[in-house]
Write a protein that holds these residues in place. Structure first.
Motif, PDB file in Angstrom:
ATOM      1  N   PRO A   4       0.819  -1.222   0.000  1.00 22.98           N
ATOM      2  CA  PRO A   4       0.000   0.000   0.000  1.00 22.98           C
ATOM      3  C   PRO A   4       0.853   1.274   0.000  1.00 22.98           C
ATOM      4  CG  PRO A   4      -0.846  -1.556   1.603  1.00 22.98           C
ATOM      5  CD  PRO A   4       0.464  -2.105   1.131  1.00 22.98           C
ATOM      6  N   ALA A   5       1.978   1.234   0.714  1.00 23.07           N
ATOM      7  CA  ALA A   5       2.866   2.400   0.758  1.00 23.07           C
ATOM      8  C   ALA A   5       3.418   2.711  -0.620  1.00 23.07           C
ATOM      9  CB  ALA A   5       4.007   2.147   1.744  1.00 23.07           C
ATOM     10  N   VAL A   6       3.864   1.670  -1.312  1.00 23.28           N
ATOM     11  CA  VAL A   6       4.410   1.845  -2.668  1.00 23.28           C
ATOM     12  C   VAL A   6       3.345   2.392  -3.606  1.00 23.28           C
ATOM     13  CG1 VAL A   6       5.307   0.617  -4.690  1.00 23.28           C
ATOM     14  CG2 VAL A   6       6.179   0.073  -2.407  1.00 23.28           C
ATOM     15  N   SER A   7       2.123   1.867  -3.488  1.00 25.15           N
ATOM     16  CA  SER A   7       1.019   2.301  -4.347  1.00 25.15           C
ATOM     17  C   SER A   7       0.692   3.780  -4.133  1.00 25.15           C
ATOM     18  CB  SER A   7      -0.213   1.437  -4.060  1.00 25.15           C
ATOM     19  OG  SER A   7      -1.309   1.882  -4.822  1.00 25.15           O
ATOM     20  N   VAL A   8       0.602   4.203  -2.867  1.00 24.38           N
ATOM     21  CA  VAL A   8       0.272   5.600  -2.553  1.00 24.38           C
ATOM     22  C   VAL A   8       1.398   6.539  -2.993  1.00 24.38           C
ATOM     23  CG1 VAL A   8      -0.177   7.237  -0.686  1.00 24.38           C
ATOM     24  CG2 VAL A   8      -1.244   4.996  -0.635  1.00 24.38           C
ATOM     25  N   LEU A   9       2.635   6.142  -2.767  1.00 22.62           N
ATOM     26  CA  LEU A   9       3.780   6.988  -3.145  1.00 22.62           C
ATOM     27  C   LEU A   9       3.938   7.067  -4.666  1.00 22.62           C
ATOM     28  CD1 LEU A   9       6.229   5.869  -0.345  1.00 22.62           C
ATOM     29  CD2 LEU A   9       5.324   8.177  -0.665  1.00 22.62           C
ATOM     30  N   LYS A  10       3.587   5.995  -5.340  1.00 19.86           N
ATOM     31  CA  LYS A  10       3.611   6.024  -6.809  1.00 19.86           C
ATOM     32  C   LYS A  10       2.595   7.035  -7.320  1.00 19.86           C
ATOM     33  CE  LYS A  10       3.045   3.101 -10.896  1.00 19.86           C
ATOM     34  NZ  LYS A  10       2.682   1.753 -11.402  1.00 19.86           N
ATOM     35  N   ARG A  11       1.423   7.044  -6.693  1.00 17.33           N
ATOM     36  CA  ARG A  11       0.387   8.012  -7.061  1.00 17.33           C
ATOM     37  C   ARG A  11       0.848   9.427  -6.757  1.00 17.33           C
ATOM     38  NH1 ARG A  11      -3.216   9.692 -10.500  1.00 17.33           N
ATOM     39  NH2 ARG A  11      -5.048  10.708  -9.587  1.00 17.33           N
ATOM     40  N   ALA A  12       1.551   9.614  -5.643  1.00 14.93           N
ATOM     41  CA  ALA A  12       2.074  10.929  -5.268  1.00 14.93           C
ATOM     42  C   ALA A  12       3.019  11.464  -6.331  1.00 14.93           C
ATOM     43  CB  ALA A  12       2.792  10.845  -3.920  1.00 14.93           C
ATOM     44  N   VAL A  13       3.885  10.596  -6.831  1.00 18.10           N
ATOM     45  CA  VAL A  13       4.852  10.996  -7.870  1.00 18.10           C
ATOM     46  C   VAL A  13       4.127  11.358  -9.163  1.00 18.10           C
ATOM     47  CG1 VAL A  13       6.759  10.202  -9.306  1.00 18.10           C
ATOM     48  CG2 VAL A  13       6.727   9.643  -6.870  1.00 18.10           C
ATOM     49  N   GLU A  14       3.097  10.579  -9.517  1.00 19.80           N
ATOM     50  CA  GLU A  14       2.313  10.865 -10.727  1.00 19.80           C
ATOM     51  C   GLU A  14       1.628  12.221 -10.632  1.00 19.80           C
ATOM     52  OE1 GLU A  14      -0.351   7.585 -10.940  1.00 19.80           O
ATOM     53  OE2 GLU A  14       1.136   6.193 -11.785  1.00 19.80           O
ATOM     54  N   LEU A  15       1.014  12.496  -9.483  1.00 23.63           N
ATOM     55  CA  LEU A  15       0.339  13.785  -9.274  1.00 23.63           C
ATOM     56  C   LEU A  15       1.347  14.930  -9.254  1.00 23.63           C
ATOM     57  CD1 LEU A  15      -2.148  12.638  -6.499  1.00 23.63           C
ATOM     58  CD2 LEU A  15      -2.793  13.408  -8.787  1.00 23.63           C
ATOM     59  N   ASP A  16       2.494  14.675  -8.670  1.00 26.33           N
ATOM     60  CA  ASP A  16       3.581  15.653  -8.624  1.00 26.33           C
ATOM     61  C   ASP A  16       4.004  16.019 -10.043  1.00 26.33           C
ATOM     62  OD1 ASP A  16       5.733  17.244  -7.987  1.00 26.33           O
ATOM     63  OD2 ASP A  16       6.712  15.779  -6.682  1.00 26.33           O
ATOM     64  N   SER A  17       4.188  15.001 -10.890  1.00 22.42           N
ATOM     65  CA  SER A  17       4.613  15.221 -12.283  1.00 22.42           C
ATOM     66  C   SER A  17       3.567  15.981 -13.081  1.00 22.42           C
ATOM     67  CB  SER A  17       4.891  13.874 -12.958  1.00 22.42           C
ATOM     68  OG  SER A  17       5.915  13.173 -12.288  1.00 22.42           O
ATOM     69  N   ALA A  18       2.288  15.808 -12.673  1.00 22.24           N
ATOM     70  CA  ALA A  18       1.198  16.495 -13.371  1.00 22.24           C
ATOM     71  C   ALA A  18       0.927  17.881 -12.789  1.00 22.24           C
ATOM     72  CB  ALA A  18      -0.066  15.642 -13.304  1.00 22.24           C
ATOM     73  N   SER A  19       1.794  18.325 -11.857  1.00 23.24           N
ATOM     74  CA  SER A  19       1.675  19.633 -11.196  1.00 23.24           C
ATOM     75  C   SER A  19       0.411  19.756 -10.357  1.00 23.24           C
ATOM     76  CB  SER A  19       1.720  20.774 -12.236  1.00 23.24           C
ATOM     77  OG  SER A  19       2.938  20.754 -12.930  1.00 23.24           O
ATOM     78  N   ARG A  20      -0.127  18.624  -9.912  1.00 24.61           N
ATOM     79  CA  ARG A  20      -1.282  18.640  -9.004  1.00 24.61           C
ATOM     80  C   ARG A  20      -0.730  18.535  -7.583  1.00 24.61           C
ATOM     81  NH1 ARG A  20      -5.112  14.186 -11.816  1.00 24.61           N
ATOM     82  NH2 ARG A  20      -6.366  14.507  -9.921  1.00 24.61           N
ATOM     83  N   PHE A  21      -0.114  19.633  -7.153  1.00 28.70           N
ATOM     84  CA  PHE A  21       0.733  19.616  -5.967  1.00 28.70           C
ATOM     85  C   PHE A  21      -0.024  19.377  -4.656  1.00 28.70           C
ATOM     86  CE2 PHE A  21       3.201  22.350  -8.984  1.00 28.70           C
ATOM     87  CZ  PHE A  21       4.173  21.404  -9.246  1.00 28.70           C
ATOM     88  N   GLN A  22      -1.196  19.985  -4.521  1.00 32.32           N
ATOM     89  CA  GLN A  22      -1.958  19.807  -3.284  1.00 32.32           C
ATOM     90  C   GLN A  22      -2.318  18.334  -3.069  1.00 32.32           C
ATOM     91  OE1 GLN A  22      -2.783  22.415  -1.108  1.00 32.32           O
ATOM     92  NE2 GLN A  22      -3.530  20.870   0.311  1.00 32.32           N
ATOM     93  N   GLU A  23      -2.785  17.686  -4.144  1.00 35.49           N
ATOM     94  CA  GLU A  23      -3.150  16.272  -4.054  1.00 35.49           C
ATOM     95  C   GLU A  23      -1.916  15.395  -3.843  1.00 35.49           C
ATOM     96  OE1 GLU A  23      -6.492  15.349  -7.155  1.00 35.49           O
ATOM     97  OE2 GLU A  23      -5.455  17.174  -7.789  1.00 35.49           O
ATOM     98  N   SER A  24      -0.825  15.748  -4.531  1.00 36.46           N
ATOM     99  CA  SER A  24       0.396  14.953  -4.385  1.00 36.46           C
ATOM    100  C   SER A  24       0.942  15.049  -2.967  1.00 36.46           C
ATOM    101  CB  SER A  24       1.468  15.402  -5.389  1.00 36.46           C
ATOM    102  OG  SER A  24       1.986  16.678  -5.067  1.00 36.46           O
ATOM    103  N   LEU A  25       0.824  16.230  -2.347  1.00 39.88           N
ATOM    104  CA  LEU A  25       1.304  16.413  -0.973  1.00 39.88           C
ATOM    105  C   LEU A  25       0.562  15.485  -0.014  1.00 39.88           C
ATOM    106  CD1 LEU A  25       3.030  17.917   1.114  1.00 39.88           C
ATOM    107  CD2 LEU A  25       1.250  19.676   1.204  1.00 39.88           C
ATOM    108  N   ILE A  26      -0.751  15.387  -0.187  1.00 35.46           N
ATOM    109  CA  ILE A  26      -1.549  14.501   0.658  1.00 35.46           C
ATOM    110  C   ILE A  26      -1.098  13.049   0.484  1.00 35.46           C
ATOM    111  CG2 ILE A  26      -3.877  13.563   1.021  1.00 35.46           C
ATOM    112  CD1 ILE A  26      -4.929  16.368   0.207  1.00 35.46           C
TER     113      ILE A  26
END
Length: 239
Positions: A4-26
């Motif tokens: 689950p940690a890997v899955s959530v952090l992978k999503r964080a990186v994807e959101l980060d790359s898409a400049s969706r910073f607020q969501e990626s921070l969460i």
């Protein structure tokens, strides 16, 4: 817990790359928390070192994003958009608004032409209940709406007066104004947050019955499709 940690952090990186910073921070914060639990349960020192390195890297990135968001707020450039799809759930007033209701909030402005019908008046009441529960210290609520031009005008005014009296018991003043030309829907807090919702407070669908899930808990209530735009400005213009 590692998967689950890997899955959530992978999503964080994807959101980060898409400049969706607020969501990626969460997602970064959630993923780091999960990874810390993995670290705590790990006995292998080599794996521990690997996890510590990863946690440190993600924490540094999360801190950079946090600073960037704060800078955007200070410059008045912050903008977040949430698209609520038809029939989706989990968008109660608490979910949308509470993260912006800091303890410094003492005054709120609501501009919504459709606080008229019974269910819309109940929506407004629920919104007021959320404000009173905190963590903000609201003392004044300004409502700008339009009159119900039909037979419900007397009921509309009567209900708003009742809400006004009830809020007084909690030390909150409700100031109600009416405008025949109001069209836009906007909610402002005196800490600088501005929230625009396409449908105003009335974005919930009618429940199937009075004893159906979602009748009381708005997180379980299906929504109409709408868009929520959230801004931060240095000074909120008062009406």
């Amino acid at each position: 817990m590692e998967e689950p940690a890997v899955s959530v952090l992978k999503r964080a990186v994807e959101l980060d790359s898409a400049s969706r910073f607020q969501e990626s921070l969460i997602c970064y914060q959630e993923g780091i928390d999960l990874l810390l639990r993995v670290l705590k349960a790990t006995k292998d020192e080599k794996k521990k070192a690997h996890y510590r390195e990863k946690i440190s890297s993600y924490m540094n990135r999360a801190e950079d994003i946090k600073k960037y968001i704060e800078k955007e707020k200070e410059d008045g450039k912050y903008h977040k958009q949430i698209k609520i799809e038809e029939n989706t759930k989990g968008f109660s007033y608490e979910k949308l608004f509470q993260q912006y209701l800091s303890e410094t909030v003492s005054e709120v402005w609501i501009e919504d032409p459709y606080i008229r019908q019974v269910h819309q008046l109940y929506n407004f009441l629920r919104f007021c209940e959320m404000l009173v529960k905190g963590p903000c210290k609201v003392r004044t609520i300004h409502l700008l709406t339009s009159y119900d031009e039909g037979n419900g005008k007397t009921q509309q005014m009567s209900v708003l007066e009742e809400i006004q009296q009830s809020l007084k018991d909690y030390g909150v003043t409700l100031d109600v104004s009416y405008s025949p030309s109001i069209h836009d829907r906007e909610i402002r807090f005196n800490n600088g947050w501005v929230i625009k919702i396409g449908r105003g407070l009335d974005y919930f669908k009618k429940p199937q019955g009075r004893f159906c899930l979602g009748y009381c808990d708005f997180d379980l209530r299906p929504c109409h499709e709408t868009t929520v735009d959230i801004f931060h400005i240095k000074h909120t213009k008062k009406t």
